[in-house]
Design an enzyme around this catalytic site. Sequence first.
Site, mmCIF file in Angstrom:
data_model
loop_
_atom_site.group_PDB
_atom_site.id
_atom_site.type_symbol
_atom_site.label_atom_id
_atom_site.label_comp_id
_atom_site.label_asym_id
_atom_site.label_seq_id
_atom_site.Cartn_x
_atom_site.Cartn_y
_atom_site.Cartn_z
ATOM 1 N N SER A 108 65.854 34.611 -28.181
ATOM 2 C CA SER A 108 64.524 34.318 -27.655
ATOM 3 C C SER A 108 64.614 33.759 -26.227
ATOM 4 O O SER A 108 65.309 34.325 -25.388
ATOM 5 C CB SER A 108 63.802 33.368 -28.617
ATOM 6 O OG SER A 108 62.418 33.338 -28.344
ATOM 7 N N ASP A 125 59.625 43.549 -32.698
ATOM 8 C CA ASP A 125 59.468 42.166 -32.234
ATOM 9 C C ASP A 125 58.036 41.973 -31.725
ATOM 10 O O ASP A 125 57.608 42.650 -30.791
ATOM 11 C CB ASP A 125 60.471 41.900 -31.105
ATOM 12 C CG ASP A 125 60.494 40.450 -30.642
ATOM 13 O OD1 ASP A 125 59.608 39.676 -31.041
ATOM 14 O OD2 ASP A 125 61.416 40.099 -29.871
ATOM 15 N N HIS A 169 61.400 39.288 -34.643
ATOM 16 C CA HIS A 169 61.958 38.489 -33.546
ATOM 17 C C HIS A 169 63.173 37.655 -33.941
ATOM 18 O O HIS A 169 64.189 37.658 -33.263
ATOM 19 C CB HIS A 169 60.863 37.574 -32.999
ATOM 20 C CG HIS A 169 61.280 36.786 -31.799
ATOM 21 N ND1 HIS A 169 61.627 37.382 -30.601
ATOM 22 C CD2 HIS A 169 61.418 35.443 -31.599
ATOM 23 C CE1 HIS A 169 61.955 36.445 -29.726
ATOM 24 N NE2 HIS A 169 61.835 35.265 -30.296
#
Length: 425
Positions: A235, A330, A364
């Site tokens: 991330s 994602d 994600h």
Amino acid sequence: MSSQVRLRLLPRARCLFDEPVQVKVAGLRSRQVVTVRARSTDEKGVVFSSSATYRADGGGEVDLKRDPSLTGSYTGVEPMGLLWSMRADALHKRFQSTKSLNPHVVKFSVHEEEEEEEEGRKLAEATNERLLIGDGVSRNTVKEGNIRGVLFTPPGEGPFPAVLDLYTFGGGLSEKRASLLAGRGFVVLTVALYGHDDMAKNIKEVHLDYFEEAIEFFKKQDKVGSKGVGVISISKSGDLALSIASYLPGVEATVWINGCSANTFLPLYYKKRQILPALMIDLSKIIPSESGAFIVKNVVHNPLAEENKATLVPVEHAEGRFLFVASEDDLNWDSKAYMDMLVERLQRHGKDNFESVCYAGAGHYLEPPYGPYCPSSFHGVVGRPVLWGGEPSSHAAAEVHLWKKIQEFFRIHLCCDATQVKAKL
């Protein structure tokens, strides 16, 4: 409970978090239909659970490695389905398992077929203790200079490759990935950036000098044998990993998981000078969903727009290798597009120091395998719950594949030299 029915966890009931376990039931009636349940409580006290219905074979046995789930939290043959399909008993909760000394305890039980939503009579149960830290792995709190974190060292003399784990955003410290990697033969330092120990609760800028200090810290560790270090991210910390690899010496291998190609949210400084401004977000672009969580995939400004190009990380300056990992589903942001930007930029500069992998149906948060899949949870930057994307079964399969891929990538590109270790000793 029934004295004849047995629920077994193979090869043993106590294992590492990232190891599969085989669930078998014996002593049932021929073709009997039963429900197998799993239940666990995370560090925050949130209860997660799953269930699946199975039909025993002619010998009264159920084997989750062989038999399909007929209904429940998942269907089909999914040997570890009861673990990854566990859902929280409250909305928008992510399974919290950050402290390496706390095992992930899962209670499995088998029940008679349920009638009208009521739980059938319990026939047998067993407890699976899933350890985050392996036998012989040492855990040492690090509070040296500016560094705040935890160092995990495998058992044995080494030499071992060194990995810096950036699980930094959201504040505090997460030990899970670092401790599990140490169990696979790496010296791993996981660092906090804010919100931990005596650090600031929040920050307005990031200083690359902090990570330079962490890389230097590895050089003093007796068991470290790699000339340079590996960096693993996810991330927001993905763009930090890119900057570390591009601006600092001594980085041999970088794993970028669902990150951005530009420096996001906070300006980046090095030696008291801003080197990258921040790519910002437009909250008017968030989309509500029926679940109450929001879709934020398009809130980050376009890094390729002329006014934002200064935020792009100059990855062509990196001397080490990259492993780019993108989930095609994602919903946090467009990881696949960012990965394509990074690949295009490197190729434009005549570089081939990268490999990339894409996962269809994954969301994600790609983490060490066999934890509960998280559809939505609170997003610190956006300040509300968001959808992370992914289809649970595909996401779980991606985590299994990626975990092996990460270890293989670091083993190949972090060369260990036993003479370096002897020199330190």
